[in-house]
Design a protein around this motif. Structure first.
Motif, PDB file in Angstrom:
ATOM      1  N   ARG A 151      63.614  42.173  -1.574  1.00  0.00           N
ATOM      2  CA  ARG A 151      62.430  42.286  -1.510  1.00  0.00           C
ATOM      3  C   ARG A 151      62.487  41.564  -2.510  1.00  0.00           C
ATOM      4  NH1 ARG A 151      58.655  43.456   1.850  1.00  0.00           N
ATOM      5  NH2 ARG A 151      59.730  44.723   3.234  1.00  0.00           N
ATOM      6  N   LYS A 152      62.712  42.052  -3.918  1.00  0.00           N
ATOM      7  CA  LYS A 152      62.558  41.743  -5.104  1.00  0.00           C
ATOM      8  C   LYS A 152      62.507  40.197  -5.613  1.00  0.00           C
ATOM      9  CE  LYS A 152      63.357  42.312  -9.996  1.00  0.00           C
ATOM     10  NZ  LYS A 152      64.373  42.798 -10.946  1.00  0.00           N
ATOM     11  N   ILE A 153      63.639  39.915  -4.868  1.00  0.00           N
ATOM     12  CA  ILE A 153      64.193  37.925  -4.797  1.00  0.00           C
ATOM     13  C   ILE A 153      63.064  37.670  -3.706  1.00  0.00           C
ATOM     14  CG2 ILE A 153      65.816  36.285  -3.907  1.00  0.00           C
ATOM     15  CD1 ILE A 153      67.740  38.665  -4.287  1.00  0.00           C
ATOM     16  N   VAL A 154      62.385  38.076  -2.658  1.00  0.00           N
ATOM     17  CA  VAL A 154      61.985  37.308  -1.654  1.00  0.00           C
ATOM     18  C   VAL A 154      60.156  36.958  -2.293  1.00  0.00           C
ATOM     19  CG1 VAL A 154      60.320  37.608   0.485  1.00  0.00           C
ATOM     20  CG2 VAL A 154      62.607  38.086   0.601  1.00  0.00           C
ATOM     21  N   GLY A 160      68.828  31.733 -15.136  1.00  0.00           N
ATOM     22  CA  GLY A 160      68.214  32.665 -15.842  1.00  0.00           C
ATOM     23  C   GLY A 160      67.000  32.956 -14.496  1.00  0.00           C
ATOM     24  N   ARG A 161      67.647  32.247 -13.279  1.00  0.00           N
ATOM     25  CA  ARG A 161      66.517  32.131 -12.269  1.00  0.00           C
ATOM     26  C   ARG A 161      67.689  32.368 -10.873  1.00  0.00           C
ATOM     27  NH1 ARG A 161      63.068  28.306 -14.840  1.00  0.00           N
ATOM     28  NH2 ARG A 161      64.567  26.537 -13.654  1.00  0.00           N
ATOM     29  N   SER A 162      68.898  33.463 -11.124  1.00  0.00           N
ATOM     30  CA  SER A 162      70.012  33.910 -10.790  1.00  0.00           C
ATOM     31  C   SER A 162      70.306  34.871 -10.114  1.00  0.00           C
ATOM     32  CB  SER A 162      71.095  32.729 -10.922  1.00  0.00           C
ATOM     33  OG  SER A 162      71.337  31.690 -11.008  1.00  0.00           O
ATOM     34  N   SER A 163      70.341  35.154  -8.609  1.00  0.00           N
ATOM     35  CA  SER A 163      70.340  36.319  -8.369  1.00  0.00           C
ATOM     36  C   SER A 163      71.684  36.733  -7.471  1.00  0.00           C
ATOM     37  CB  SER A 163      69.008  36.901  -7.626  1.00  0.00           C
ATOM     38  OG  SER A 163      67.864  36.896  -7.959  1.00  0.00           O
ATOM     39  N   LEU A 164      72.398  37.918  -7.157  1.00  0.00           N
ATOM     40  CA  LEU A 164      73.480  38.168  -6.616  1.00  0.00           C
ATOM     41  C   LEU A 164      73.017  39.028  -5.311  1.00  0.00           C
ATOM     42  CD1 LEU A 164      76.572  37.916  -6.216  1.00  0.00           C
ATOM     43  CD2 LEU A 164      77.004  39.555  -7.481  1.00  0.00           C
ATOM     44  N   LEU A 165      73.436  38.861  -4.047  1.00  0.00           N
ATOM     45  CA  LEU A 165      73.630  40.124  -3.357  1.00  0.00           C
ATOM     46  C   LEU A 165      74.446  40.615  -3.026  1.00  0.00           C
ATOM     47  CD1 LEU A 165      70.877  38.611  -0.946  1.00  0.00           C
ATOM     48  CD2 LEU A 165      69.936  40.034  -2.102  1.00  0.00           C
ATOM     49  N   LYS A 166      74.750  42.650  -3.234  1.00  0.00           N
ATOM     50  CA  LYS A 166      75.617  42.692  -3.356  1.00  0.00           C
ATOM     51  C   LYS A 166      76.024  43.678  -2.089  1.00  0.00           C
ATOM     52  CE  LYS A 166      75.433  43.065  -8.636  1.00  0.00           C
ATOM     53  NZ  LYS A 166      75.283  44.194  -9.587  1.00  0.00           N
ATOM     54  N   ILE A 167      75.239  44.338  -1.079  1.00  0.00           N
ATOM     55  CA  ILE A 167      75.253  45.013   0.052  1.00  0.00           C
ATOM     56  C   ILE A 167      75.159  44.556   0.516  1.00  0.00           C
ATOM     57  CG2 ILE A 167      74.832  46.921   0.836  1.00  0.00           C
ATOM     58  CD1 ILE A 167      72.885  47.447  -1.676  1.00  0.00           C
ATOM     59  N   ASN A 168      76.691  44.543   1.618  1.00  0.00           N
ATOM     60  CA  ASN A 168      76.871  44.026   3.010  1.00  0.00           C
ATOM     61  C   ASN A 168      76.581  44.635   3.970  1.00  0.00           C
ATOM     62  OD1 ASN A 168      78.428  43.213   5.104  1.00  0.00           O
ATOM     63  ND2 ASN A 168      79.502  41.973   4.044  1.00  0.00           N
ATOM     64  N   THR A 202      70.296  34.966   4.064  1.00  0.00           N
ATOM     65  CA  THR A 202      70.126  33.925   4.972  1.00  0.00           C
ATOM     66  C   THR A 202      69.007  34.453   5.819  1.00  0.00           C
ATOM     67  OG1 THR A 202      71.834  32.461   6.058  1.00  0.00           O
ATOM     68  CG2 THR A 202      69.636  32.756   7.387  1.00  0.00           C
ATOM     69  N   VAL A 203      68.868  35.864   5.752  1.00  0.00           N
ATOM     70  CA  VAL A 203      67.436  37.058   6.249  1.00  0.00           C
ATOM     71  C   VAL A 203      66.741  36.740   5.098  1.00  0.00           C
ATOM     72  CG1 VAL A 203      67.112  39.231   5.869  1.00  0.00           C
ATOM     73  CG2 VAL A 203      68.723  38.844   7.328  1.00  0.00           C
ATOM     74  N   VAL A 204      67.241  36.796   3.858  1.00  0.00           N
ATOM     75  CA  VAL A 204      66.316  37.093   2.609  1.00  0.00           C
ATOM     76  C   VAL A 204      65.596  35.599   2.608  1.00  0.00           C
ATOM     77  CG1 VAL A 204      66.046  36.524  -0.392  1.00  0.00           C
ATOM     78  CG2 VAL A 204      66.889  38.412   0.752  1.00  0.00           C
ATOM     79  N   ALA A 205      66.232  34.386   3.110  1.00  0.00           N
ATOM     80  CA  ALA A 205      65.721  32.687   2.835  1.00  0.00           C
ATOM     81  C   ALA A 205      64.145  32.588   3.990  1.00  0.00           C
ATOM     82  CB  ALA A 205      66.684  31.944   3.142  1.00  0.00           C
ATOM     83  N   ILE A 206      64.691  33.115   5.310  1.00  0.00           N
ATOM     84  CA  ILE A 206      63.463  33.371   6.553  1.00  0.00           C
ATOM     85  C   ILE A 206      62.453  34.254   5.587  1.00  0.00           C
ATOM     86  CG2 ILE A 206      62.771  34.546   8.296  1.00  0.00           C
ATOM     87  CD1 ILE A 206      65.892  33.876   8.573  1.00  0.00           C
ATOM     88  N   HIS A 207      62.793  35.002   4.701  1.00  0.00           N
ATOM     89  CA  HIS A 207      61.808  36.045   5.127  1.00  0.00           C
ATOM     90  C   HIS A 207      61.087  35.492   2.448  1.00  0.00           C
ATOM     91  CE1 HIS A 207      61.772  40.194   6.734  1.00  0.00           C
ATOM     92  NE2 HIS A 207      62.858  40.285   7.329  1.00  0.00           N
ATOM     93  N   ARG A 208      61.853  34.890   1.975  1.00  0.00           N
ATOM     94  CA  ARG A 208      61.188  33.607   1.594  1.00  0.00           C
ATOM     95  C   ARG A 208      60.095  32.841   1.585  1.00  0.00           C
ATOM     96  NH1 ARG A 208      59.603  34.292  -3.695  1.00  0.00           N
ATOM     97  NH2 ARG A 208      60.198  32.263  -4.701  1.00  0.00           N
ATOM     98  N   ALA A 209      60.604  32.082   3.122  1.00  0.00           N
ATOM     99  CA  ALA A 209      60.176  31.290   4.095  1.00  0.00           C
ATOM    100  C   ALA A 209      58.448  31.640   4.455  1.00  0.00           C
ATOM    101  CB  ALA A 209      60.215  30.805   5.019  1.00  0.00           C
TER     102      ALA A 209
END
Length: 696
Positions: A244-247, A499-507, A266-273
């Motif tokens: 959610r923080k990224i979205v 400075g604008r990069s994020s890593l998702l760690k939880i599968n 992809t879920v994050v990208a869809i919610h971002r849209a």
């Protein structure tokens, strides 16, 4: 009680709802509608639970046999709908439950506590969390009421079986520790989610991002209908706080999101849209693009599940090739973008040129795609001065001149036939956009499967986005899933994500056992972060456990198929919906063969082809190529015919120079990684004759 009323639903409620008989689901939905309209109505029969651990817990009558469990904060008028089940089971579920606010995270936690005087009996002192003190456990989110329970968990299997006893944030911290992650790293992850000011009421806590991974306030009836119709598709509703923080983050320019398979990119990208659709300036739209047509269709289908019709109108979802084709036609280019004749044209151009060089036409084609067409100008001077870092083979100027002659022959053939390859078409789009003095129609661009986009493609996307501006590009990808031999460096395409990069760690998809095995297939291969920086280690972690992948080799194809047929029938007989089983092949030829054999054995199958989506209205186990299964997921996945010369596919790696061959073999390993990581519960790999070299 306060006159204001708020009704929120727990994700566990949707889980329990999904397990009910269909006729009871209808009654529960009717109850929910009445309850949302007026929870104080005399027709809503509520009783305070006796002998419960939490005095806030009540039961509500669905019918004579079924009850819903709620938590009520009377002073604020907040109702939390927690569970629904058969009468006795509902009361048993609620008996040990407590509903409290985590003062550090600000989240609402629902969890089990031990009965007064209850003792945990075990014949071991070697407990799973022996190495951690009570204070350490509390400092990563374990409630005081659960310390005794946690300190007496024997092993990973018992821990996994107790998942429903813990709040999500608690289980997550314990999962990291249970799998050997350093305590300080786990505490740092937990501390990242802490809030500066803790809510004092459940009403306030519902506004907290950490709470939103487990609870939702449904505002309208249309939204409620969408949720109740597909209760297990929780990705549409609940996001992890890190997602959610990224979205909802504001970025001053392009942003890059990476993460392993199953981490929810992809879920994050869809919610971002959906999030950005509310921020559009008048007359502007969002371009959501991905690498293939079928992935674009899958994304569009999922956007329809979370967006209103009005929001959908502001989001164009299409693969980049389609955008290129439409743009060129709109700007007076009448040629056809062709995929089938390109190799034939390169071979003809090579022969027509009469040049004698120590490379075949495929090398020249690769040189054109990776070096020449990526320049600002397709010209001999540009080629002579172009950097060739990464190509692996040095070429002197006379040889470059000969290659250029072949390129000229190739471009002449394209002009004569009125066709273009996609890379040349992208280049011509760039030329048109560079000469235009106005921005395109898109205010924001979202890119999914970014690892498969070329340098040429990203340079084009930078131009489509216009001058760098707030939230302009949201780029999502994973180099471990690079299956098309394409690699771009974002910074060299004019896209600055520093400075604008994020890593998702939880599968969230695959069990830890499947994830670890799949990742081991890539051991020793260097991978990048899409911007030429090496990703040195596996930083992801699954939150579920299960069986190791089953790897079997058979004497011949008949023996392999007999095994597959029996295993599939066992799964179906045990209650697994056939739609949740997928058989994956390296090529379409093998898909056709297995489809025929399954049909002859009385097992219904539905092939997910390049031109169609996974139609959930169609019965039967799914059959897919390794390429087509990308972006999909199934409970059980069988990767079949994983034989020598099939995986890796011998025709995909022959007639290439050493660098190209190495890239192709890596892409084939990534393809197997992609296929395996589609499995949610269990994965099988079968072969016959000599097995794939990857399985050694």
């Amino acid at each position: 009680m306060n006159d204001r009323v708020t009704v929120a639903f727990a994700d566990n409620f949707l889980t329990s709802f999904a397990n009910l008989p269909r006729q009871i689901q209808v009654k529960v939905t009717d109850f929910i509608n009445k309850f949302r309209n007026n929870p104080k109505s005399s027709s809503i029969h509520m009783e305070k639970l006796k002998n419960a651990k939490d005095e806030k817990l009540f039961s509500a009558r669905i019918n004579d046999e079924y009850r819903a469990i709620l938590a009520i904060e009377e002073e604020t008028g907040v109702y939390l709908v927690l569970w629904v089940d058969h009468h006795d089971e509902a009361y048993e579920w609620a008996r040990r439950k407590k509903c409290l606010i985590n003062k550090e995270l600000g989240s609402i936690q629902v969890f089990d506590v031990l009965e007064d005087g209850e003792h945990i009996v075990s014949d071991t002192t070697n407990y799973l969390f022996n190495d951690y003190s009570e204070k350490q456990l509390i400092d990563v989110g374990v409630p005081q009421e659960q310390i005794t329970l946690v300190k007496h968990i024997i092993d990973l299997d018992e821990f996994a079986s107790l998942k429903s006893s813990f709040a999500k944030d608690t289980y997550e911290s314990l999962e990291w520790l249970a799998n050997g992650f350093d305590y300080e790293d786990v505490k740092a992850l937990y501390d990242e989610q802490k809030v500066s000011s803790a809510p004092t009421t459940i009403e306030e806590a519902l506004k907290n991002d950490n709470t939103k991974q487990s609870f939702i306030i449904v505002e309208g009836e249309d939204e409620l209908v969408r949720i109740m119709s597909e209760p297990l598709e929780k990705w549409r509703i609940f996001l992890h706080p890190s997602q959610r923080k990224i979205v909802e983050q504001k970025y001053n320019g392009p942003a890059r999101i990476t993460g392993g398979a199953g981490t929810g990119k992809t879920v994050v990208a869809i919610h971002r849209a959906k999030y950005l659709a509310d921020k559009l300036t008048d007359n502007y739209k969002i371009l959501f693009t991905t690498f293939t047509a079928n992935l674009a269709k899958d994304i569009e289908d999922n956007l329809m599940k979370i967006c209103s019709v009005e929001k959908l109108r502001s989001i164009d979802v299409m693969h980049l090739d389609l955008w290129v084709s439409r743009f060129l036609k709109a700007n007076g280019f009448n040629y056809e973008i062709n995929y089938d004749k390109i190799d034939e044209l390169w071979e003809q151009a090579y022969n027509n040129s009469g040049e004698n060089i120590p490379f075949d036409y495929l090398f020249v084609k690769d040189e054109y795609v990776k070096i020449i067409v990526c320049q600002d100008e397709i010209s001999l001077p540009s080629y002579m001065g172009a950097s060739r870092i990464g190509r692996g083979i040095k070429i002197d100027r006379p040889t470059k001149a000969k290659i250029w002659h072949i390129v000229e022959e190739y471009t002449k053939l394209m002009r004569d036939l009125q066709i273009r390859d996609i890379d040349t078409a992208m280049y011509e789009c760039r030329k048109v956009l560079s000469n235009q003095n106005k921005n395109t129609e898109y205010q924001y661009i979202i890119v999914d499967e970014a690892q498969d986009f070329s340098t040429n493609a990203f340079k084009l996307l930078r131009l489509i986005a216009g001058d760098e501006h707030e939230n302009d590009m949201f780029i999502v990808g994973d180099s471990h899933q690079r299956i098309y031999n394409k690699k771009a460096v974002l910074s060299k395409c004019g896209i600055n994500v520093r400075g604008r990069s994020s890593l998702l760690k939880i599968n969230y998809r695959t069990t830890e056992e499947i994830r670890k095995y799949a990742f081991s297939l890539l051991k020793g291969i260097p991978f990048d972060d899409l911007d030429n920086n090496e990703e040195k280690q596996d930083k992801c972690q699954s939150l579920t456990h299960g069986d190791l992948p089953v790897i079997s080799n058979f004497k011949d194809g008949n023996a392999e198929f007999d095994y597959l047929k029996n295993e599939i029938k066992k799964l179906i007989d045990s209650g697994v919906d056939s739609k949740n089983i997928c058989l994956v092949c390296r090529t379409k030829k093998y898909c056709n063969q297995y489809n025929t054999m399954l049909s002859e054995s009385g097992i219904k199958a539905y092939e997910i082809k390049r031109s169609n989506t996974d139609d959930r209205n169609r019965d039967g186990i799914r059959i897919s190529t390794m390429h087509r299964i990308k972006g999909l997921e199934f409970q059980y996945v069988f990767v079949v015919a994983c034989n020598y010369r099939v995986v890796p596919l011998i025709t995909a790696i022959t007639n290439q120079d050493s660098i190209a061959k190495e890239e192709s073999i890596t892409a084939e390993r990534c393809l197997l990684y992609v296929a395996l990581t589609r499995a949610q519960k269990k994965a099988y790999i079968t072969s016959y004759g000599t097995p794939s070299e990857f399985l050694k």
